[in-house]
Design a protein around this motif. Structure first.
Motif, PDB file in Angstrom:
ATOM      1  N   LYS A 185       0.841  -1.199   0.000  1.00  0.00           N
ATOM      2  CA  LYS A 185       0.000   0.000   0.000  1.00  0.00           C
ATOM      3  C   LYS A 185       0.875   1.249   0.000  1.00  0.00           C
ATOM      4  O   LYS A 185       0.584   2.233  -0.708  1.00  0.00           O
ATOM      5  N   GLU A 188       2.299   1.730  -3.429  1.00  0.00           N
ATOM      6  CA  GLU A 188       1.247   2.215  -4.323  1.00  0.00           C
ATOM      7  C   GLU A 188       1.000   3.708  -4.114  1.00  0.00           C
ATOM      8  O   GLU A 188       0.745   4.457  -5.064  1.00  0.00           O
ATOM      9  N   ASP A 189       1.128   4.160  -2.880  1.00  0.00           N
ATOM     10  CA  ASP A 189       0.825   5.561  -2.550  1.00  0.00           C
ATOM     11  C   ASP A 189       2.076   6.428  -2.445  1.00  0.00           C
ATOM     12  O   ASP A 189       2.002   7.565  -1.964  1.00  0.00           O
ATOM     13  N   GLU A 190       3.237   5.889  -2.868  1.00  0.00           N
ATOM     14  CA  GLU A 190       4.496   6.592  -2.624  1.00  0.00           C
ATOM     15  C   GLU A 190       4.491   8.016  -3.181  1.00  0.00           C
ATOM     16  O   GLU A 190       4.835   8.973  -2.480  1.00  0.00           O
ATOM     17  N   THR A 191       4.126   8.194  -4.458  1.00  0.00           N
ATOM     18  CA  THR A 191       4.133   9.523  -5.070  1.00  0.00           C
ATOM     19  C   THR A 191       3.221  10.472  -4.309  1.00  0.00           C
ATOM     20  O   THR A 191       3.583  11.613  -4.004  1.00  0.00           O
ATOM     21  N   PHE A 192       2.030   9.973  -4.016  1.00  0.00           N
ATOM     22  CA  PHE A 192       1.075  10.806  -3.270  1.00  0.00           C
ATOM     23  C   PHE A 192       1.637  11.188  -1.905  1.00  0.00           C
ATOM     24  O   PHE A 192       1.575  12.352  -1.490  1.00  0.00           O
ATOM     25  N   LEU A 193       2.211  10.203  -1.209  1.00  0.00           N
ATOM     26  CA  LEU A 193       2.725  10.462   0.134  1.00  0.00           C
ATOM     27  C   LEU A 193       3.862  11.485   0.107  1.00  0.00           C
ATOM     28  O   LEU A 193       3.912  12.396   0.947  1.00  0.00           O
ATOM     29  N   HIS A 317      -7.047  16.997   3.718  1.00  0.00           N
ATOM     30  CA  HIS A 317      -6.709  15.713   4.340  1.00  0.00           C
ATOM     31  C   HIS A 317      -7.807  15.208   5.278  1.00  0.00           C
ATOM     32  O   HIS A 317      -7.590  14.244   6.013  1.00  0.00           O
ATOM     33  N   MET A 331       2.419   9.863   7.671  1.00  0.00           N
ATOM     34  CA  MET A 331       2.781   9.651   6.271  1.00  0.00           C
ATOM     35  C   MET A 331       4.278   9.399   6.120  1.00  0.00           C
ATOM     36  O   MET A 331       4.709   8.610   5.275  1.00  0.00           O
ATOM     37  N   LYS A 334       4.800   5.769   6.897  1.00  0.00           N
ATOM     38  CA  LYS A 334       4.422   4.921   5.769  1.00  0.00           C
ATOM     39  C   LYS A 334       5.488   4.938   4.681  1.00  0.00           C
ATOM     40  O   LYS A 334       5.782   3.912   4.062  1.00  0.00           O
TER      41      LYS A 334
END
Length: 559
Positions: A185, A188-193, A317, A331, A334
């Motif tokens: 997860k 998958e969310d790396e760019t967003f994070l 957020h 974040m 994560k």
């Protein structure tokens, strides 16, 4: 065990109270006397289906009450269920009560506490087990065979070890899956994070900033009024014509003549001096505040913009301004998972593999225990079959190891099925599909005799288990029911004198007719003469002969 059964307004029964004892209790009577009604009434109290036809014609309600006196072992199985509903048990007594109206509505009670019919049935199943000639009993359900075998082998240690090993294995598996899921997860969310963390780093919120800015904005909104009031206050106390100058003049005038007043002005002068000090402090405070309310339009706009930016980030957020900093930390944690987790994953995989092997070892041990128990069960049942005229039948407990890991569970990987063959050379098959009605009842009896010592149900009922048999077979059935009665309370509805003669207690059911009204009664046969007469009636019919009485005496001597 069942000690008292009270029935009111059920079909032919107007009012019956049956006091029962332990051991084998035989219920006999002529066809049509109401034996089946007695069992229907008991079934009502045990939570079985309520049918309006059971309400006696012309009455407004049928009521059945069953009183049980439970031993510690019997109470152990049912008390946790009662505790969940807050039902108290005193001195081991459990009272089941059910009422039924002609429109089919029923109410259920346990120890005078209202319960659902389903809950009543659950408790009833733990107190009474009923076997009818054509009834599908617990033992016919293959899903119960493993549990029945476990009760028979009575190795609680092996069962508990397997259960604990399974729980440990599944927890280790869940820990590994959870880590893999979190890493996936996060990836998958790396760019967003990363984008969100950078935005929050740029914003740089700090704890309590929103409240601080809100207070500052409120101050700016009233700055003009505050500054005006401050100017007016300074003019009143600190200017050339202000209070401070007047105070100085008063002090100078009094101090100039103080020595001539013989101390009469001392207190007034002291008070004016104190006032002078306080007024000096007030002027100093007012002068220090003079720059605090000097805001330009740019400063106020900057505060407004900062508040807007913070609240916009919080809305984005779905949180509050105060939670932006903890959210940034979350974040960042994560993102840290995206790093190399191979060492931690390898550790969890190793832990899972060890736990799985421990479970396999425990399940294999339990499987071996079950195989030994199955052999003993098979031998015991096979010994019971010949006297029941099932000498050509075969019984076996088939154990298979479940290979599909998805079907493994806390009770191991053993599948158990009771199988029979009723004739020599016939293939083995499930009990429920191979046996006829009469054979089924005898197989059940053989099984129950062998399983009796591990049985937790305190009362067992056999409804015409001897149907269609006689002579030596009926004698064998009676002997086994008598033996079973040494372990649990057994109630048997029977037409067989050979079975009734083996009973520890005997009750006869009879019906009277008065005009259009019929009543069914139950009478305990307490003396040997009363029992002899009933057995003789069963042997010879309505006309009882001396030969029938002599045959009845022989049945007593056998029993």
């Amino acid at each position: 065990m069942l000690t008292t059964l009270t029935i009111r307004n059920v079909v032919l029964i107007e009012q019956v109270t049956l006091n029962l004892l332990d051991g084998l209790c035989a219920l006999t009577g002529e066809t049509g006397a109401g034996k089946s009604i007695l069992l229907d009434a008991l079934g009502l109290a045990l939570g079985m289906r309520a049918e309006a036809r059971l309400v006696r014609s012309g009455t407004d309600m049928a009521v059945v009450t069953a009183v049980f006196e439970c031993s510690d072992s019997a109470l152990a199985s049912v008390k946790p269920l009662l505790d969940e509903q807050g039902i108290e048990v005193e001195d081991g007594q459990i009272i089941l009560r059910r009422s039924l109206t002609p429109d089919g509505r029923s109410k259920a009670f346990i120890n005078d506490m209202p319960v659902s019919a389903g809950f009543l049935r659950g408790v009833g199943d733990l107190l009474v087990e009923i076997h009818g000639q054509f009834e599908t009993a617990t033992l016919l359900n293959q899903a119960t065979h493993r549990a029945v075998l476990d009760d028979f082998c009575a190795d609680a240690g092996a069962i508990e070890a397997c259960r604990n090993a399974y729980v440990t294995w599944k927890q280790a598996e869940e820990d590994r899956i959870a880590l893999m899921r979190d890493v996936a997860k996060a990836q998958e969310d790396e760019t967003f994070l990363r984008t969100m963390v950078e935005e929050l780093e740029t914003l740089s919120p700090y704890e309590g900033e929103e409240e601080e800015l809100s207070q500052k904005r409120a101050l700016m909104m009233h700055a003009e009024k505050l500054a005006g009031a401050l100017t007016t206050a300074l003019q009143g106390v600190g200017s050339d014509g202000g209070a401070l100058r007047g105070l100085y003049g008063a002090l100078n005038a009094l101090e100039a003549v103080q020595d001539k007043a013989e101390g009469r002005m001392d207190e007034a002068i002291a008070a004016l001096n104190r006032a002078n000090v306080e007024l000096d402090e007030a002027v100093a405070q007012l002068e220090s505040l003079s720059g605090d309310f000097d805001f330009d339009a740019g400063s106020q706009n900057a505060v407004e913009q900062r508040l807007f930016d913070l609240k916009a980030a919080a809305r984005k957020h779905h949180t509050t301004v105060d939670m932006l900093l903890p959210l940034k930390k979350e974040m960042e944690d994560k993102l840290a998972l995206i790093g190399d987790q191979s060492d931690k994953l390898a550790e969890l995989e190793k832990k899972e593999a060890v736990a799985k092997q421990d479970y396999i070892t425990a399940a294999a041990t339990l499987h071996t225990v079950r195989m030994d128990a199955a052999k003993r069960l098979d031998v015991g049942v096979m010994k019971e079959l010949p006297p029941l005229k099932l000498e050509r039948a075969r019984f076996q407990t088939t154990l298979t190891r479940i290979e599909d890991e998805r079907e493994w569970g806390q009770y191991g990987f053993t599948r158990a099925v009771f199988e029979i063959a009723t004739n020599a050379g016939s293939p083995m098959g499930p009990l429920s599909k191979i046996a006829s009605g009469g054979e089924m009842a005898r197989f059940m009896l053989a099984l129950k005799v062998v399983l009796a010592q591990s049985n937790t149900v305190p009362t067992m009922i056999f409804d015409e288990v001897d149907s269609g048999i006689g002579g030596a077979v009926a004698q064998a059935v009676g002997e086994r029911l008598q033996r079973l009665g040494g372990d649990v309370q057994v109630l048997v509805v029977t037409h067989s004198p050979q079975v009734a003669g083996r009973a520890h207690h005997h009750y006869t059911i009879h019906k009277t007719q008065s005009g259009e009204h019929a009543n069914t009664y139950v009478t305990p046969l307490e003396s040997k003469d009363e029992r002899r007469e009933e057995l003789a009636r069963m042997l010879s019919g309505a006309h009882i002969t001396d030969e029938a009485r002599a045959a009845a005496d022989k049945l007593f001597s056998v029993g």
